[in-house]
Design a protein around this motif. Sequence first.
Motif, short mmCIF file in Angstrom:
data_model
loop_
_atom_site.label_atom_id
_atom_site.label_comp_id
_atom_site.label_asym_id
_atom_site.label_seq_id
_atom_site.Cartn_x
_atom_site.Cartn_y
_atom_site.Cartn_z
N ARG A 1 7.42 1.33 5.53
CA ARG A 1 6.30 2.26 5.54
C ARG A 1 4.96 1.58 5.78
N GLY A 2 4.96 0.27 5.97
CA GLY A 2 3.72 -0.44 6.22
C GLY A 2 2.88 -0.67 4.97
N LEU A 3 3.48 -0.52 3.81
CA LEU A 3 2.76 -0.72 2.55
C LEU A 3 2.77 -2.18 2.12
N LEU A 4 3.61 -2.97 2.77
CA LEU A 4 3.68 -4.41 2.50
C LEU A 4 3.77 -5.12 3.83
N ASP A 5 2.73 -5.88 4.18
CA ASP A 5 2.71 -6.57 5.46
C ASP A 5 3.65 -7.77 5.44
N ILE A 6 4.29 -8.03 6.58
CA ILE A 6 5.17 -9.18 6.69
C ILE A 6 4.79 -10.02 7.91
#
Length: 452
Positions: free
Chosen positions: A150-155
């Motif tokens: 969901r794009g809530l944690l960038d990787i």
Amino acid sequence: MDKEKKEHRVHILGVPYPSQGHVNPMLQFCKRLVSKGAKATFTITNFISKSINPKSDSVDIASISDGFDAGGFRQAESVSDYLHRMEIEGSRTLENLIKSYLDRNLPVDCIVYDAFLPWVLDVARRFGIAGACFFTQACAVNYVYYYVHRGLLDIPVATPPPVEIPGLPALELPDLPSFTHVSGSYPAYFEMVLNQFSNVDKADFVLVNTFYKLEEKVVDSMTKVCPMLTIGPTLPSFYLDNRIENDDKYDVNLFQSDPSQPILDWLNTKPPKSVVYIAFGSMDNLPKAQMEEIAWGLNNTNFNFLWVIRVSDKEEKLPEGFVRASSERALFAHWSPQLEVLSNEAVGCFFSHGGWNSTTEVVMPQWTDQTTDAKLVQDVWGVGIRVRVSEEDGIVRREEIESCVREVMEGEKGKEMKRNCVKWRGSAKEAVSEGGTSDLNIDAFISKLECS
């Protein structure tokens, strides 16, 4: 055929991802469904069907193609090649299987599919069949992947730790699933674990192989964004509530024990709590330097040990003469009946990779979900200890291995771990017993299917 249909509450088709850690949880869930009056059909690949011809007393077994009927995964050129072909051929042959049940007047009411195979839901929708997404891994791991999707944690995760996710303990980088912070590692597998959420919002049900008390906080948090039912643990009933007749083993073993190695007989000659059991899963590929450190660490403990190790690794990666020198207190096997081994009173310590089906005592996580499982094992559930990795070369030293094994076998922390194991075992039994959280969730699942 009409009579056969009417004798069952609903007909549920289970479609697992075809690897060792995924097939048995799905099959065990199917057995649980049958015990409650449903008809369950468990689907494996043509290759697995021809290779081991699995049987079940209660669950029907059918097969579909993964595109590699002659050799399975090993026939594929790459992970991406395998997953692509499996989606194409799996979709086609799954459609044919569904049609065959329609022709027999045994229509499928619901497909329970491994979250690694989201395309199965598309097939179900084409036939107007309900779809239930089945997450095999821990809820905590699923929630981390959900945050990434969901794009809530960038990787790759590069922000100063710890990472804060509702319902989870604070996570340092080594606690996160390896794909999230090791840039470019196993890209096809990483894409697969993220794709679990590509259409999960369209599934009629989301089932998770855990039980509520074990992951209460994260289950509550994730349920707010992805309503789900905890239905685990998916172990044979003999080890839990003992309500399912003749359910005392896993029925699908992709790797067979060597009958010339009497593992259980050997264990029965050892005193209680005297054996260290070492197994790193069906996909382990430890470097030679690490295998040597494990060998010397075990040697220095002076404990008896049972080591599940590939024949090639035993010959090529262990120190010269080690097998012969340790023969009086060690047994080496290329595969073992893990449930029977872990329940044998001779085993005092389980040294593993920390996969979701193997989460107790000494853990040396390697990749994917294992790192997060190790965090939970040590710091949340208190049932194990995680080895420390050398920052210089990523190898766990023999002194660390010896120290951790001794702590479990002889130390005060080891005694506390065993007390916690007993506590969690009781909670697991409670969850699947009549009126338990998992038991009620499974009842609700079947009842909703009947009403739909």
